[in-house]
Design a protein around this motif. Structure first.
Motif, PDB file in Angstrom:
ATOM      1  N   UNK A   1     -30.198  32.465  56.173  1.00 13.13           N
ATOM      2  CA  UNK A   1     -29.627  32.752  54.869  1.00 13.13           C
ATOM      3  C   UNK A   1     -30.237  31.792  53.844  1.00 13.13           C
ATOM      4  N   UNK A   2     -30.555  32.322  52.695  1.00 14.39           N
ATOM      5  CA  UNK A   2     -31.130  31.511  51.624  1.00 14.39           C
ATOM      6  C   UNK A   2     -30.029  31.148  50.624  1.00 14.39           C
ATOM      7  N   UNK A   3     -29.952  29.881  50.305  1.00 14.08           N
ATOM      8  CA  UNK A   3     -28.939  29.393  49.369  1.00 14.08           C
ATOM      9  C   UNK A   3     -29.592  28.949  48.069  1.00 14.08           C
ATOM     10  N   UNK A   4     -28.827  29.083  46.990  1.00 12.63           N
ATOM     11  CA  UNK A   4     -29.290  28.614  45.687  1.00 12.63           C
ATOM     12  C   UNK A   4     -28.175  27.777  45.064  1.00 12.63           C
ATOM     13  N   UNK A   5     -28.460  27.207  43.921  1.00 12.68           N
ATOM     14  CA  UNK A   5     -27.543  26.258  43.297  1.00 12.68           C
ATOM     15  C   UNK A   5     -27.461  26.541  41.803  1.00 12.68           C
ATOM     16  N   UNK A   6     -26.252  26.433  41.260  1.00 14.42           N
ATOM     17  CA  UNK A   6     -26.100  26.611  39.823  1.00 14.42           C
ATOM     18  C   UNK A   6     -26.657  25.390  39.102  1.00 14.42           C
ATOM     19  N   UNK A   7     -26.928  25.559  37.837  1.00 17.75           N
ATOM     20  CA  UNK A   7     -27.357  24.427  37.018  1.00 17.75           C
ATOM     21  C   UNK A   7     -26.302  23.338  37.002  1.00 17.75           C
ATOM     22  N   UNK A   8     -25.041  23.743  36.969  1.00 17.03           N
ATOM     23  CA  UNK A   8     -23.946  22.768  36.989  1.00 17.03           C
ATOM     24  C   UNK A   8     -24.031  21.905  38.257  1.00 17.03           C
ATOM     25  N   UNK A   9     -24.244  22.536  39.403  1.00 17.35           N
ATOM     26  CA  UNK A   9     -24.331  21.777  40.652  1.00 17.35           C
ATOM     27  C   UNK A   9     -25.518  20.814  40.623  1.00 17.35           C
ATOM     28  N   UNK A  10     -26.677  21.328  40.242  1.00 20.25           N
ATOM     29  CA  UNK A  10     -27.898  20.510  40.231  1.00 20.25           C
ATOM     30  C   UNK A  10     -27.826  19.364  39.226  1.00 20.25           C
ATOM     31  N   UNK A  11     -27.299  19.646  38.022  1.00 18.78           N
ATOM     32  CA  UNK A  11     -27.362  18.667  36.935  1.00 18.78           C
ATOM     33  C   UNK A  11     -26.138  17.779  36.796  1.00 18.78           C
ATOM     34  N   UNK A  12     -24.981  18.255  37.232  1.00 17.07           N
ATOM     35  CA  UNK A  12     -23.752  17.479  37.065  1.00 17.07           C
ATOM     36  C   UNK A  12     -23.206  16.969  38.399  1.00 17.07           C
ATOM     37  N   UNK A  13     -22.993  17.877  39.338  1.00 17.33           N
ATOM     38  CA  UNK A  13     -22.354  17.490  40.601  1.00 17.33           C
ATOM     39  C   UNK A  13     -23.217  16.487  41.362  1.00 17.33           C
ATOM     40  N   UNK A  14     -24.468  16.801  41.565  1.00 20.50           N
ATOM     41  CA  UNK A  14     -25.334  15.891  42.322  1.00 20.50           C
ATOM     42  C   UNK A  14     -25.585  14.580  41.578  1.00 20.50           C
ATOM     43  N   UNK A  15     -25.572  14.623  40.265  1.00 14.18           N
ATOM     44  CA  UNK A  15     -25.751  13.396  39.478  1.00 14.18           C
ATOM     45  C   UNK A  15     -24.529  12.490  39.615  1.00 14.18           C
ATOM     46  N   UNK A  16     -23.339  13.085  39.515  1.00 17.40           N
ATOM     47  CA  UNK A  16     -22.105  12.298  39.594  1.00 17.40           C
ATOM     48  C   UNK A  16     -21.756  11.895  41.021  1.00 17.40           C
ATOM     49  N   UNK A  17     -22.137  12.730  41.971  1.00 17.34           N
ATOM     50  CA  UNK A  17     -21.801  12.474  43.378  1.00 17.34           C
ATOM     51  C   UNK A  17     -23.097  12.365  44.171  1.00 17.34           C
ATOM     52  N   UNK A  18     -23.842  11.326  43.896  1.00 21.24           N
ATOM     53  CA  UNK A  18     -25.174  11.180  44.480  1.00 21.24           C
ATOM     54  C   UNK A  18     -25.169  10.999  45.996  1.00 21.24           C
ATOM     55  N   UNK A  19     -23.996  10.805  46.574  1.00 22.53           N
ATOM     56  CA  UNK A  19     -23.873  10.695  48.030  1.00 22.53           C
ATOM     57  C   UNK A  19     -23.883  12.059  48.719  1.00 22.53           C
ATOM     58  N   UNK A  20     -23.653  13.125  47.971  1.00 22.43           N
ATOM     59  CA  UNK A  20     -23.607  14.469  48.562  1.00 22.43           C
ATOM     60  C   UNK A  20     -24.984  14.917  49.025  1.00 22.43           C
ATOM     61  N   UNK A  21     -24.986  15.682  50.098  1.00 24.63           N
ATOM     62  CA  UNK A  21     -26.225  16.262  50.602  1.00 24.63           C
ATOM     63  C   UNK A  21     -26.081  17.777  50.618  1.00 24.63           C
ATOM     64  N   UNK A  22     -27.114  18.445  50.156  1.00 27.54           N
ATOM     65  CA  UNK A  22     -27.091  19.907  50.142  1.00 27.54           C
ATOM     66  C   UNK A  22     -26.881  20.454  51.556  1.00 27.54           C
ATOM     67  N   UNK A  23     -27.456  19.792  52.539  1.00 28.49           N
ATOM     68  CA  UNK A  23     -27.326  20.226  53.929  1.00 28.49           C
ATOM     69  C   UNK A  23     -25.858  20.282  54.356  1.00 28.49           C
TER      70      UNK A  23
END
Length: 79
Positions: A1-23
């Protein structure tokens, strides 16, 4: 399965929660403990991240269940 990410996730969530892993998000979607559809069509998935002391990760996708929009450790989630 191929997953994608919203701009909000890429630009806000990952920036604020830098410990998160997409995996981790993908693992939760593929092996959820619980799945719940929100009124707005988004879908919540809960799962355990063993690498982080077994904390519960909540992942929110768009209605297609493959576009990840938000993710965070859910301290209030109980089995």
């Amino acid at each position: 399965m191929k997953y994608s990410y919203t701009g909000y996730f890429e630009n806000e969530v990952l920036r604020k929660r830098d410990y998160l892993k997409k995996r981790w998000c993908i693992d939760v979607i593929n092996n959820p403990l619980k799945v719940e559809e929100q009124d707005n069509g988004r879908v919540r998935f809960w799962g355990v991240v063993k690498e982080v002391e077994g904390k519960f990760l909540r992942v929110v996708t768009l209605s297609d269940k493959t576009t990840i929009h938000n993710a965070f450790f859910d301290r209030g989630y109980k089995l």
